[in-house]
Motif scaffolding. Structure first.
Motif, short mmCIF file in Angstrom:
data_model
loop_
_atom_site.label_atom_id
_atom_site.label_comp_id
_atom_site.label_asym_id
_atom_site.label_seq_id
_atom_site.Cartn_x
_atom_site.Cartn_y
_atom_site.Cartn_z
N SER A 40 0.83 -1.21 0.00
CA SER A 40 0.00 0.00 0.00
C SER A 40 0.86 1.26 0.00
CB SER A 40 -0.93 -0.01 1.21
OG SER A 40 -0.19 -0.01 2.42
N GLN A 41 2.01 1.22 0.69
CA GLN A 41 2.90 2.38 0.70
C GLN A 41 3.54 2.58 -0.66
OE1 GLN A 41 2.10 4.13 3.01
NE2 GLN A 41 3.36 3.95 4.83
N ILE A 42 3.80 1.49 -1.39
CA ILE A 42 4.36 1.62 -2.74
C ILE A 42 3.37 2.35 -3.64
CG2 ILE A 42 4.98 0.31 -4.81
CD1 ILE A 42 6.28 -1.75 -2.99
N GLN A 43 2.08 2.11 -3.47
CA GLN A 43 1.07 2.82 -4.26
C GLN A 43 1.08 4.32 -3.95
OE1 GLN A 43 -0.64 1.47 -6.75
NE2 GLN A 43 0.47 -0.43 -6.32
N VAL A 44 1.26 4.66 -2.67
CA VAL A 44 1.35 6.08 -2.31
C VAL A 44 2.57 6.73 -2.94
CG1 VAL A 44 1.61 7.69 -0.37
CG2 VAL A 44 0.13 5.69 -0.14
N VAL A 45 3.70 6.01 -2.95
CA VAL A 45 4.91 6.54 -3.57
C VAL A 45 4.72 6.71 -5.07
CG1 VAL A 45 7.35 6.09 -4.02
CG2 VAL A 45 6.39 5.57 -1.78
N ASN A 46 4.06 5.76 -5.71
CA ASN A 46 3.85 5.84 -7.16
C ASN A 46 3.05 7.08 -7.55
OD1 ASN A 46 5.22 3.44 -7.51
ND2 ASN A 46 3.38 2.18 -7.65
N GLU A 47 2.05 7.43 -6.73
CA GLU A 47 1.19 8.57 -7.07
C GLU A 47 1.96 9.89 -7.09
OE1 GLU A 47 -1.95 8.50 -4.27
OE2 GLU A 47 -2.85 6.64 -5.01
N GLY A 48 3.00 10.01 -6.27
CA GLY A 48 3.72 11.28 -6.22
C GLY A 48 5.15 11.20 -6.68
N MET A 49 5.55 10.14 -7.39
CA MET A 49 6.94 9.97 -7.77
C MET A 49 7.37 10.97 -8.84
SD MET A 49 9.89 8.65 -7.58
CE MET A 49 9.76 7.23 -6.50
N GLN A 50 6.49 11.33 -9.76
CA GLN A 50 6.90 12.15 -10.89
C GLN A 50 7.05 13.63 -10.54
OE1 GLN A 50 7.91 10.69 -13.51
NE2 GLN A 50 7.16 8.65 -12.99
N SER A 51 6.26 14.14 -9.61
CA SER A 51 6.30 15.58 -9.32
C SER A 51 5.84 15.84 -7.89
CB SER A 51 5.42 16.36 -10.31
OG SER A 51 4.08 15.90 -10.26
N PHE A 52 6.13 17.06 -7.41
CA PHE A 52 5.73 17.47 -6.08
C PHE A 52 4.26 17.89 -6.08
CE2 PHE A 52 10.31 18.58 -6.23
CZ PHE A 52 10.75 17.78 -5.20
N TYR A 53 3.65 17.80 -4.90
CA TYR A 53 2.29 18.30 -4.72
C TYR A 53 2.34 19.79 -4.40
CZ TYR A 53 0.86 13.41 -4.40
OH TYR A 53 0.63 12.09 -4.66
N LYS A 54 1.42 20.55 -4.98
CA LYS A 54 1.36 21.98 -4.70
C LYS A 54 0.97 22.23 -3.26
CE LYS A 54 0.33 23.87 -9.28
NZ LYS A 54 -0.64 24.65 -10.08
N LYS A 55 1.46 23.36 -2.73
CA LYS A 55 1.14 23.71 -1.36
C LYS A 55 -0.31 24.16 -1.21
CE LYS A 55 5.56 25.10 0.67
NZ LYS A 55 6.27 26.22 1.33
N THR A 56 -0.80 24.89 -2.19
CA THR A 56 -2.12 25.51 -2.05
C THR A 56 -3.04 25.05 -3.16
OG1 THR A 56 -1.39 27.41 -3.37
CG2 THR A 56 -1.19 27.58 -0.98
N LYS A 57 -4.34 25.24 -2.92
CA LYS A 57 -5.36 24.97 -3.92
C LYS A 57 -5.88 26.29 -4.45
CE LYS A 57 -7.05 20.77 -1.64
NZ LYS A 57 -8.24 20.13 -1.04
N MET A 58 -5.88 26.44 -5.77
CA MET A 58 -6.45 27.63 -6.38
C MET A 58 -7.81 27.27 -6.97
SD MET A 58 -6.09 30.81 -6.81
CE MET A 58 -4.38 30.99 -6.34
N TYR A 59 -8.84 27.95 -6.51
CA TYR A 59 -10.23 27.66 -6.87
C TYR A 59 -10.57 26.21 -6.54
CZ TYR A 59 -10.21 32.10 -9.30
OH TYR A 59 -10.13 33.44 -9.58
N GLY A 60 -10.05 25.73 -5.38
CA GLY A 60 -10.41 24.41 -4.89
C GLY A 60 -9.75 23.25 -5.60
N LYS A 61 -8.81 23.52 -6.52
CA LYS A 61 -8.20 22.46 -7.30
C LYS A 61 -6.76 22.24 -6.82
CE LYS A 61 -10.96 23.58 -11.40
NZ LYS A 61 -10.92 24.00 -12.82
N GLU A 62 -6.43 20.96 -6.62
CA GLU A 62 -5.10 20.60 -6.19
C GLU A 62 -4.32 20.08 -7.38
OE1 GLU A 62 -4.27 17.03 -3.69
OE2 GLU A 62 -3.73 18.53 -2.19
N GLY A 63 -3.03 20.37 -7.45
CA GLY A 63 -2.23 19.93 -8.58
C GLY A 63 -0.81 19.63 -8.18
N HIS A 64 0.04 19.43 -9.20
CA HIS A 64 1.44 19.11 -8.99
C HIS A 64 2.29 20.26 -9.50
CE1 HIS A 64 0.78 14.75 -8.10
NE2 HIS A 64 -0.35 15.02 -8.73
#
Length: 505
Positions: free
Chosen positions: A391-415
């Protein structure tokens, strides 16, 4: 010795005879009197003394006519640090009776006999708060609009009251979308735009799709005809109270979140000190492993005390700037951890780990070449990982390519930004090695647009770091010889990289 509270002073004043109160009252400021009257009460000895006082009887009717608003204005004056106060009135209430009469005479000579002190104080406070809001950056506005209660939105922007009431009455299945729509409208209003005319953009005849699609913030326009925008409108006392209360509450919540993240990182480093380092630290092991957790604990303690409303009031260090200047946590894994991840997944494709670009499963062998010494290592058959590691490998896979943004603009989260990069430690012609990227928050590098709110790290970014460390810990136990060789190679690559850079400068 601590300063006595206004309630204690008011109770002591009530025990004095009226003739002894006048020498005390003539040295008090307007703000002091407002605070004391709040605890003394309507029919108190203090109120009677103010009514007949030679110094205060000309000022007291102004207070009585706007008593509730004056009390609210005083409540907006709040500490924003160990030694500073945020005063939106700009000291307009810190006047003794003699100073008040002098200013009254001066302002009436300038503005005429209809000058009103209460209107002046309200306008000063409103302009100060609106200026802070006008200077705020997108990060501050995004955090504020996404966390503020809906009831406060209805007070600050009365023209959104209908939207707020409608969103609160929506069916639970559609309520989240309706609430987000209200927050989007509020964000536009705080930024000088409004959607009260509708969300759909009406194209002018003859305008092609690509022309109107690229317009910045399509569908938004200022509508000062229907309701004043924030640049020209003077807020009421209730609007200012709703804004400051909501902002300070949100700031405290964010500060508690940042302090909690620093404490979690301190505990994480204590457990994984051989796998974690500071972003700009070398690849070698650290001799003093207790220094970093201690510093994180120190920063976490003073971060919680800062309420930074004024963008230029406090330095970045007081907000923990050095610990939150990156889009990722202030601790990152060593590069050998990334190389261990790559080699373990190459040897055992059943792990299902995602390779960082350009080390994708479809890349050629030459594109994903490592150091010659690493290529010669042989991997034994890896054991089957436990369910938690899967399960932890799946979490790593989701964010391996890029960082998560700190903030949400208009409620949308991105990388934002790639998590890894490719380097050649020995210069051109040497093998490529994948390493973790150090990605700074670029909006913090320019002083003119420095955030009022220094945002915490995205929670998904923290979860990714924990998951990656747990997976690497399991891989290190499964392949101890490979992990040892990768640690040595990483230190050698760092030293060669330094020597190569020094030789070319």
């Amino acid at each position: 010795m601590p300063k006595p509270s206004p309630a204690l002073i008011a109770s002591q004043i009530e025990q004095l005879p009226l003739e002894l109160l006048e020498p005390i009252l003539e040295n008090l400021s307007f703000r002091d009197v407002i605070a004391l009257v709040k605890y003394a009460g309507e029919g108190s000895r203090l109120v009677a003394a103010l009514t007949i006082s030679p110094k205060w009887r000309g000022i007291w009717p102004t207070y009585e006519a706007n008593a509730a608003d004056f009390q609210t204005l005083v409540s907006l004056i709040m500490p924003v640090g160990p030694t500073r106060m945020f005063d939106p009135t700009c000291g307009a209430l810190d006047l003794t009776p003699s100073q008040y009469y002098y200013r009254l005479q001066r302002e009436r000579n300038i503005h005429g006999p209809n000058y009103d002190f209460f209107e002046y104080v309200t306008r000063q406070a409103s302009l100060r708060i609106l200026k802070l809001l006008r200077d705020a950056d997108d990060t501050t506005l995004s955090f504020f609009t996404q966390m503020i209660p809906l009831d406060a939105i209805a007070v600050i922007c009365p023209w959104l009251k209908t939207y707020v009431a409608a969103a609160q009455q929506r069916h639970p299945d559609a309520k989240a979308k309706a609430v987000q729509a209200v927050r989007d409208k509020f964000l536009d209003a705080m930024g000088g735009y409004c959607r009260c005319m509708g969300d759909n953009l009406i194209r002018t005849p003859g305008q092609s799709y690509w022309q109107w699609k690229t317009i910045e913030r399509p569908g938004l326009k200022s509508c000062s005809v229907r309701h004043p925008d924030r640049a020209t409108h003077v807020w009421t006392v209730s609007q200012m109270k709703a804004f400051v209360d909501a902002y300070s509450t949100i700031q405290r919540q964010l500060n508690e979140m940042k302090a909690s993240q620093l404490q979690d990182l301190a505990k994480l480093y204590s457990r994984h000190h051989s796998r974690l380092k500071e972003p700009l630290a070398p690849q070698g092991p650290r001799s003093n492993i207790h220094h970093i957790p201690h510093q994180l604990e120190v920063v976490s303690r003073f971060v919680t005390r800062i309420i930074d409303i004024d963008r230029f009031s406090l330095s970045g260090k007081k907000q923990g700037f050095s610990r939150f200047r990156f889009v990722h946590p202030c601790l990152i894994p060593y590069d050998w951890c990334l190389q261990l991840w790559i080699r373990a997944n190459e040897a055992n494709p059943n792990l299902g780990g995602v390779m960082p670009a350009p080390f994708s499963p479809y890349a050629s062998k030459s594109q994903k070449s490592l150091e010659d010494a690493m290529q010669q290592l042989s991997l034994s058959t890896a054991p089957e990982p436990p369910s938690k590691i899967k399960s932890q490998i799946q979490v790593v896979n989701e964010g391996m390519q890029s960082f998560y943004k700190k903030t949400k603009m208009y409620g949308k989260e991105g990388h934002t930004g790639p998590r890894t990069r490719i380097v050649r430690p020995g210069g051109d012609g040497t093998p490529e090695i994948p390493v973790f990227a150090v990605f700074r928050d670029v909006t913090l590098e320019v002083p003119k647009i420095r955030q009022i709110i220094l945002p915490p790290i995205n929670n998904r970014e923290m979860k990714w770091l924990v998951a990656f460390l747990e997976v690497v810990e399991w891989m290190e136990e499964a392949h101890p010889d490979l992990a040892f060789e990768l640690k040595l190679a990483a230190r050698d690559d760092w030293w060669n990289h330094l020597k190569w850079n020094n030789s070319t400068t």
